[in-house]
Enzyme design. Structure first.
Site, short mmCIF file in Angstrom:
data_model
loop_
_atom_site.label_atom_id
_atom_site.label_comp_id
_atom_site.label_asym_id
_atom_site.label_seq_id
_atom_site.Cartn_x
_atom_site.Cartn_y
_atom_site.Cartn_z
N HIS A 63 0.85 -1.19 0.00
CA HIS A 63 0.00 0.00 0.00
C HIS A 63 0.88 1.24 0.00
O HIS A 63 2.10 1.16 0.21
CB HIS A 63 -0.96 0.00 1.18
CG HIS A 63 -0.34 0.10 2.54
ND1 HIS A 63 0.56 -0.83 3.04
CD2 HIS A 63 -0.49 1.03 3.53
CE1 HIS A 63 0.92 -0.48 4.26
NE2 HIS A 63 0.31 0.65 4.58
N HIS A 65 1.49 3.85 1.90
CA HIS A 65 1.96 4.61 3.06
C HIS A 65 3.49 4.65 2.96
O HIS A 65 4.12 3.66 2.56
CB HIS A 65 1.52 3.95 4.37
CG HIS A 65 0.13 4.34 4.79
ND1 HIS A 65 -0.65 3.57 5.63
CD2 HIS A 65 -0.61 5.44 4.48
CE1 HIS A 65 -1.82 4.18 5.81
NE2 HIS A 65 -1.82 5.31 5.13
N ASP A 67 5.99 4.36 4.88
CA ASP A 67 6.86 3.36 5.50
C ASP A 67 6.92 2.07 4.68
O ASP A 67 7.66 1.14 5.03
CB ASP A 67 6.46 3.08 6.96
CG ASP A 67 5.01 2.66 7.12
OD1 ASP A 67 4.15 3.22 6.41
OD2 ASP A 67 4.73 1.78 7.96
N HIS A 68 6.18 2.02 3.57
CA HIS A 68 6.20 0.83 2.72
C HIS A 68 6.73 1.12 1.31
O HIS A 68 6.91 0.19 0.52
CB HIS A 68 4.80 0.21 2.64
CG HIS A 68 4.31 -0.26 3.98
ND1 HIS A 68 4.31 -1.58 4.36
CD2 HIS A 68 3.88 0.45 5.06
CE1 HIS A 68 3.86 -1.68 5.60
NE2 HIS A 68 3.60 -0.46 6.05
N HIS A 143 -7.23 -1.58 5.66
CA HIS A 143 -6.35 -0.61 6.31
C HIS A 143 -6.96 0.77 6.07
O HIS A 143 -8.05 0.87 5.52
CB HIS A 143 -4.95 -0.76 5.68
CG HIS A 143 -3.86 -0.06 6.40
ND1 HIS A 143 -3.77 0.02 7.77
CD2 HIS A 143 -2.77 0.62 5.92
CE1 HIS A 143 -2.69 0.71 8.09
NE2 HIS A 143 -2.06 1.09 7.00
N ASP A 213 -0.36 -3.75 5.98
CA ASP A 213 -0.94 -3.41 7.29
C ASP A 213 -2.43 -3.71 7.24
O ASP A 213 -3.06 -3.51 6.21
CB ASP A 213 -0.75 -1.94 7.59
CG ASP A 213 0.70 -1.48 7.60
OD1 ASP A 213 1.61 -2.32 7.40
OD2 ASP A 213 0.96 -0.28 7.75
ZN LIG Z 1 2.97 0.58 7.82
ZN LIG Z 2 -0.02 1.62 6.53
#
Ligand SMILES: [Zn+2]
Ligand SMILES: [Zn+2]
Length: 304
Positions: A63, A65, A67-68, A143, A213
């Protein structure tokens, strides 16, 4: 047995800490590398892992976000510097191309390889990759934004031939393939030798599910049923279960419940909230429900 390994490059969550890199893993199947998520620092971690850059041709983004996926542009730029020529295939929710292409146009002008985008629908499970040894399906998750996990399944391999039996019955080479694929063999005098005398079963195909997530989704137990290894996010401890629900994340205990309900062989937890000094509470809470739980950490390599 052929190689099937999961390498953890990062297992932290959105807020940076000095203990963890954000989400990234590399699945190594017979020296073909598949990256799952690409948080900041993934390329440094990839170097550290000693996995060969040139073996990586497929990246899967769960996804959008940061952090990914914040590590993507750096990684792709480095591949350009290294003189890569092979296409890089990126599988992700549709918006990634719109976001990343302008960065590629600006920062990676003149690179000698193509970046090929493969958007997937995050609402339905679909087959997004297959080759001779593995298939990869998406796992729709829930999510705050569109998100999918990934299910890697090794293809079954034919039975092993028992050499001594082939010699004993004097079976010609041209008949071997049919026997490998399960057929009986008929001797010139008409006697039928059952396949079970001529072969022994090969190792059962292995599987790996990646779920991050997501809010706790009990229905995932059916999707991941019996997998050899389940990676599931475990952002929070029991004490933060309300927060987990609010932010569409999962607690370690919920991840363990899912592993138990899905009768998976082993559970790997990660995507730890930055609030935890160490992961011992999360690991303890998960193990109380599912003892075969491992806590992910950077540079850990798990063989399936
Ligand atoms: Zn994450
Ligand atoms: Zn996320």
């Amino acid at each position: 047995m052929e190689k099937f390994e999961v390498n953890i490059l990062g297992c932290g969550s959105a807020l940076p800490t000095t203990r963890h890199y954000p989400s990234s893993q590399v699945v190594n199947i017979r020296e073909k590398l598949f990256m799952i998520d690409c948080g900041e620092g993934s390329q440094t971690q990839l170097r550290r892992s000693r996995l060969k850059f040139s073996r990586l041709n497929h990246i899967f983004i769960s996804h959008l976000h940061g952090d990914h996926c914040f590590g993507l542009i750096g990684l792709l730029s480095t591949f350009g510097l290294l003189g890569r020529t092979a296409s890089m295939h990126i599988y992700s929710p549709a918006e990634l191309e719109t976001l990343l292409q302008p960065q590629l146009d600006f920062f990676c002008k003149g690179i000698d390889y193509k970046v090929v985008f493969h958007p997937f629908d995050t609402n339905v499970s679909s087959l997004i990759y297959k080759d001779r040894s593995v298939s990869i399906h998406t796992i729709p998750l829930q999510h705050r934004i569109a998100c999918c996990g990934f299910l890697f399944r090794e293809k079954p391999t034919p039975n092993h031939i028992i050499r001594d039996m082939i010699d004993f019955y004097d079976i010609p080479t041209f008949a071997i393939n049919a026997i490998k694929n399960g057929e009986d063999y008929t001797l010139p005098d008409g006697t039928v030798i059952p396949n079970s005398r001529l072969t022994c079963p090969s190792a059962p195909p292995r599987s790996y599910a990646y779920c991050s997530d997501t809010i706790y989704l009990p229905r995932l137990a059916d999707t991941v049923r019996g997998v050899d290894l389940l990676y599931h996010e475990a952002t929070f401890a029991n004490s933060e279960s309300a927060r987990a629900k609010e932010t569409f994340h999962t607690t370690a205990a919920q991840a363990a419940q899912l592993a138990k309900d899905g009768a998976v062989k082993r559970l790997l937890i990660g995507h730890y909230s930055a609030r935890y000094e160490d992961e011992s509470t999360l690991l303890k809470e998960a193990r109380e429900i599912f003892p075969e739980t491992i806590a992910a950490k950077e540079n850990l390599c798990i063989a399936l």
